[in-house]
Design a protein around this motif. Sequence first.
Motif, PDB file in Angstrom:
ATOM      1  N   MET A 144       0.837  -1.208   0.000  1.00  0.00           N
ATOM      2  CA  MET A 144       0.000   0.000   0.000  1.00  0.00           C
ATOM      3  C   MET A 144       0.870   1.255   0.000  1.00  0.00           C
ATOM      4  O   MET A 144       0.578   2.228  -0.716  1.00  0.00           O
ATOM      5  N   LEU A 145       1.948   1.233   0.795  1.00  0.00           N
ATOM      6  CA  LEU A 145       2.842   2.385   0.836  1.00  0.00           C
ATOM      7  C   LEU A 145       3.523   2.604  -0.515  1.00  0.00           C
ATOM      8  O   LEU A 145       3.651   3.741  -0.982  1.00  0.00           O
ATOM      9  N   ALA A 146       3.956   1.511  -1.157  1.00  0.00           N
ATOM     10  CA  ALA A 146       4.608   1.631  -2.458  1.00  0.00           C
ATOM     11  C   ALA A 146       3.660   2.206  -3.497  1.00  0.00           C
ATOM     12  O   ALA A 146       4.052   3.035  -4.329  1.00  0.00           O
ATOM     13  N   ALA A 147       2.388   1.781  -3.473  1.00  0.00           N
ATOM     14  CA  ALA A 147       1.407   2.324  -4.420  1.00  0.00           C
ATOM     15  C   ALA A 147       1.110   3.788  -4.133  1.00  0.00           C
ATOM     16  O   ALA A 147       0.947   4.604  -5.053  1.00  0.00           O
ATOM     17  N   HIS A 148       1.048   4.109  -2.839  1.00  0.00           N
ATOM     18  CA  HIS A 148       0.768   5.493  -2.450  1.00  0.00           C
ATOM     19  C   HIS A 148       1.901   6.428  -2.871  1.00  0.00           C
ATOM     20  O   HIS A 148       1.654   7.577  -3.256  1.00  0.00           O
ATOM     21  N   ARG A 149       3.145   5.934  -2.819  1.00  0.00           N
ATOM     22  CA  ARG A 149       4.319   6.746  -3.192  1.00  0.00           C
ATOM     23  C   ARG A 149       4.873   6.299  -4.542  1.00  0.00           C
ATOM     24  O   ARG A 149       6.078   6.200  -4.738  1.00  0.00           O
ATOM     25  N   GLY A 245       7.340 -10.741  -0.093  1.00  0.00           N
ATOM     26  CA  GLY A 245       7.784 -10.088  -1.317  1.00  0.00           C
ATOM     27  C   GLY A 245       6.763 -10.219  -2.433  1.00  0.00           C
ATOM     28  O   GLY A 245       6.527  -9.274  -3.201  1.00  0.00           O
ATOM     29  N   VAL A 246       6.129 -11.400  -2.529  1.00  0.00           N
ATOM     30  CA  VAL A 246       5.092 -11.605  -3.547  1.00  0.00           C
ATOM     31  C   VAL A 246       3.886 -10.721  -3.256  1.00  0.00           C
ATOM     32  O   VAL A 246       3.341 -10.064  -4.154  1.00  0.00           O
ATOM     33  N   PHE A 247       3.443 -10.694  -1.991  1.00  0.00           N
ATOM     34  CA  PHE A 247       2.290  -9.880  -1.623  1.00  0.00           C
ATOM     35  C   PHE A 247       2.550  -8.394  -1.864  1.00  0.00           C
ATOM     36  O   PHE A 247       1.667  -7.660  -2.309  1.00  0.00           O
ATOM     37  N   LEU A 248       3.759  -7.954  -1.534  1.00  0.00           N
ATOM     38  CA  LEU A 248       4.096  -6.531  -1.715  1.00  0.00           C
ATOM     39  C   LEU A 248       3.921  -6.114  -3.171  1.00  0.00           C
ATOM     40  O   LEU A 248       3.277  -5.096  -3.468  1.00  0.00           O
ATOM     41  N   ARG A 249       4.454  -6.896  -4.081  1.00  0.00           N
ATOM     42  CA  ARG A 249       4.364  -6.543  -5.501  1.00  0.00           C
ATOM     43  C   ARG A 249       2.930  -6.657  -6.009  1.00  0.00           C
ATOM     44  O   ARG A 249       2.484  -5.837  -6.819  1.00  0.00           O
ATOM     45  N   LEU A 250       2.199  -7.665  -5.547  1.00  0.00           N
ATOM     46  CA  LEU A 250       0.812  -7.819  -5.976  1.00  0.00           C
ATOM     47  C   LEU A 250      -0.052  -6.658  -5.518  1.00  0.00           C
ATOM     48  O   LEU A 250      -0.835  -6.095  -6.299  1.00  0.00           O
ATOM     49  N   VAL A 251       0.077  -6.299  -4.247  1.00  0.00           N
ATOM     50  CA  VAL A 251      -0.726  -5.198  -3.714  1.00  0.00           C
ATOM     51  C   VAL A 251      -0.376  -3.900  -4.428  1.00  0.00           C
ATOM     52  O   VAL A 251      -1.261  -3.126  -4.809  1.00  0.00           O
ATOM     53  N   ARG A 252       0.911  -3.644  -4.623  1.00  0.00           N
ATOM     54  CA  ARG A 252       1.321  -2.406  -5.301  1.00  0.00           C
ATOM     55  C   ARG A 252       0.727  -2.333  -6.707  1.00  0.00           C
ATOM     56  O   ARG A 252       0.110  -1.333  -7.089  1.00  0.00           O
ATOM     57  N   THR A 253       0.907  -3.408  -7.484  1.00  0.00           N
ATOM     58  CA  THR A 253       0.449  -3.399  -8.876  1.00  0.00           C
ATOM     59  C   THR A 253      -1.060  -3.232  -8.962  1.00  0.00           C
ATOM     60  O   THR A 253      -1.569  -2.402  -9.740  1.00  0.00           O
ATOM     61  N   ASN A 254      -1.803  -3.989  -8.165  1.00  0.00           N
ATOM     62  CA  ASN A 254      -3.258  -3.934  -8.259  1.00  0.00           C
ATOM     63  C   ASN A 254      -3.836  -2.674  -7.622  1.00  0.00           C
ATOM     64  O   ASN A 254      -4.872  -2.179  -8.069  1.00  0.00           O
ATOM     65  N   LEU A 255      -3.160  -2.152  -6.616  1.00  0.00           N
ATOM     66  CA  LEU A 255      -3.639  -0.920  -6.005  1.00  0.00           C
ATOM     67  C   LEU A 255      -3.450   0.260  -6.957  1.00  0.00           C
ATOM     68  O   LEU A 255      -4.311   1.141  -7.044  1.00  0.00           O
ATOM     69  N   ILE A 256      -2.344   0.270  -7.688  1.00  0.00           N
ATOM     70  CA  ILE A 256      -2.129   1.327  -8.676  1.00  0.00           C
ATOM     71  C   ILE A 256      -3.216   1.269  -9.751  1.00  0.00           C
ATOM     72  O   ILE A 256      -3.757   2.293 -10.179  1.00  0.00           O
ATOM     73  N   THR A 258      -6.253   0.012  -9.365  1.00  0.00           N
ATOM     74  CA  THR A 258      -7.528   0.388  -8.758  1.00  0.00           C
ATOM     75  C   THR A 258      -7.629   1.897  -8.562  1.00  0.00           C
ATOM     76  O   THR A 258      -8.708   2.484  -8.696  1.00  0.00           O
ATOM     77  N   LEU A 259      -6.516   2.541  -8.242  1.00  0.00           N
ATOM     78  CA  LEU A 259      -6.526   3.995  -8.034  1.00  0.00           C
ATOM     79  C   LEU A 259      -6.861   4.757  -9.307  1.00  0.00           C
ATOM     80  O   LEU A 259      -7.204   5.941  -9.241  1.00  0.00           O
ATOM     81  N   GLY A 260      -6.754   4.098 -10.459  1.00  0.00           N
ATOM     82  CA  GLY A 260      -7.108   4.760 -11.713  1.00  0.00           C
ATOM     83  C   GLY A 260      -8.543   4.538 -12.128  1.00  0.00           C
ATOM     84  O   GLY A 260      -8.957   5.034 -13.192  1.00  0.00           O
ATOM     85  N   ARG A 261      -9.338   3.833 -11.322  1.00  0.00           N
ATOM     86  CA  ARG A 261     -10.735   3.568 -11.670  1.00  0.00           C
ATOM     87  C   ARG A 261     -11.577   4.844 -11.559  1.00  0.00           C
ATOM     88  O   ARG A 261     -11.227   5.779 -10.844  1.00  0.00           O
ATOM     89  N   ASP A 262     -12.739   4.810 -12.213  1.00  0.00           N
ATOM     90  CA  ASP A 262     -13.608   5.998 -12.263  1.00  0.00           C
ATOM     91  C   ASP A 262     -14.113   6.385 -10.880  1.00  0.00           C
ATOM     92  O   ASP A 262     -14.160   7.569 -10.532  1.00  0.00           O
ATOM     93  N   TYR A 263     -14.527   5.395 -10.077  1.00  0.00           N
ATOM     94  CA  TYR A 263     -15.095   5.746  -8.778  1.00  0.00           C
ATOM     95  C   TYR A 263     -14.047   6.352  -7.854  1.00  0.00           C
ATOM     96  O   TYR A 263     -14.357   7.183  -6.993  1.00  0.00           O
ATOM     97  N   VAL A 264     -12.781   5.935  -8.020  1.00  0.00           N
ATOM     98  CA  VAL A 264     -11.712   6.531  -7.223  1.00  0.00           C
ATOM     99  C   VAL A 264     -11.435   7.964  -7.698  1.00  0.00           C
ATOM    100  O   VAL A 264     -11.234   8.870  -6.888  1.00  0.00           O
ATOM    101  N   LYS A 284      -9.628  -2.795  -0.620  1.00  0.00           N
ATOM    102  CA  LYS A 284     -10.268  -4.111  -0.694  1.00  0.00           C
ATOM    103  C   LYS A 284     -10.233  -4.721  -2.095  1.00  0.00           C
ATOM    104  O   LYS A 284      -9.917  -5.906  -2.242  1.00  0.00           O
ATOM    105  N   PRO A 285     -10.573  -3.967  -3.167  1.00  0.00           N
ATOM    106  CA  PRO A 285     -10.472  -4.577  -4.505  1.00  0.00           C
ATOM    107  C   PRO A 285      -9.068  -5.050  -4.842  1.00  0.00           C
ATOM    108  O   PRO A 285      -8.896  -6.031  -5.582  1.00  0.00           O
TER     109      PRO A 285
END
Length: 364
Positions: A144-149, A245-256, A258-264, A284-285
């Motif tokens: 989450m931090l990596a996606a945020h920054r 390490g796997v979770f970190l990359r997955l969360v970062r990639t998918n959170l980025i 999701t942050l580009g979706r219309d509702y966000v 959550k998504p």
Amino acid sequence: MTAFTETPPEAAGAPAPVAAARSAGGGLGTYLLVRFLLIFPTVLILVTMVFFLMRITGDPITAALGGRLPADQLEARIHEAGYDRPILLQYAEYLGQVFTGNFGRTISDNRAVTEMLTTYGTATLELALNSVLVALAIGIPLGMLAAHRRDKGPDAVLRVTAILFYATPVFFAGLLLKLVFSVWLGWLPVNGRASTSTELALNGLAAPSGIYWLDALRSGNLPAFWDVAEHAVLPALALGLLTAGVFLRLVRTNLIGTLGRDYVEAARSRGVGEFRLVARHAYKPALIPIITVMGLQIALLLGGAVLTETTFEWKGLGFQLAQYLTARDFVAVQGIVVLLAVIVAVTNFVVDVVAALIDPRVRY
């Protein structure tokens, strides 16, 4: 006056294959039934492969005791165990025993394999649970931090960190953690699941579960609980960082994504802060892919448990597997591998159920 029926947006926008599956009666029940039935051929294939691979070097008796018994005694043991019969007959008999829960007896120490699996399986389960908790506690917040920054200094550092976590061999990470925290700093124990006194106290409980921290809590023995926790830190870190390490990359990639979706974007345009967007709207998504790959990570954890348990003398199935391989006790090895195969297959089914409940798209 023309009547019309309003079509739900999700049905109107559904791809043709999805609509076809729905019209054909496809759904959650069919999907789960198919996934459940796939457990049986999966386990059967693995059992078959292990059985025949174990026979490449000959029968288990000769492999384990050859050179240590006179030829006549060796032949008597082989005949008594039935290993001089045709291989297909042995295979059919072995399948019948497996389906009734009878895995035979170990050759090296003459123990019932089911007893051995029960004794050491709980230790591996405890290590796997601890490692999953470490992976979730480290991988998700850092992702989450990596996606945020994104594309900034912290993001670059965390991406490199994720690669190091995933690429570092488990045994090397374990040795390094032992060197730093046990030898140099003296903060944590070097080996084992608990001190000798704690093990004696927990094993002496009425109907112990075999999971030490659970038994310590049930008995209200807080000193034993802290002793177990201290012994669990380094093995859980060594194995959990691999999955983190796997979770970190997955969360970062998918959170980025999701942050580009219309509702966000709509929430952002209303002045919602970036941190709140990540924590409340996009979090959550982004977790759905983690759930879907959890089954694969369980298999990775069980594979890493062999090296982790050997490194820390954590006496679970991985530790015993290494011992039985050294002793060439293929009967015991078969039992352990079959149990691990069942655990992986069932875990994948449970993950599929959870993923289907969270994300209806996977049902079709």
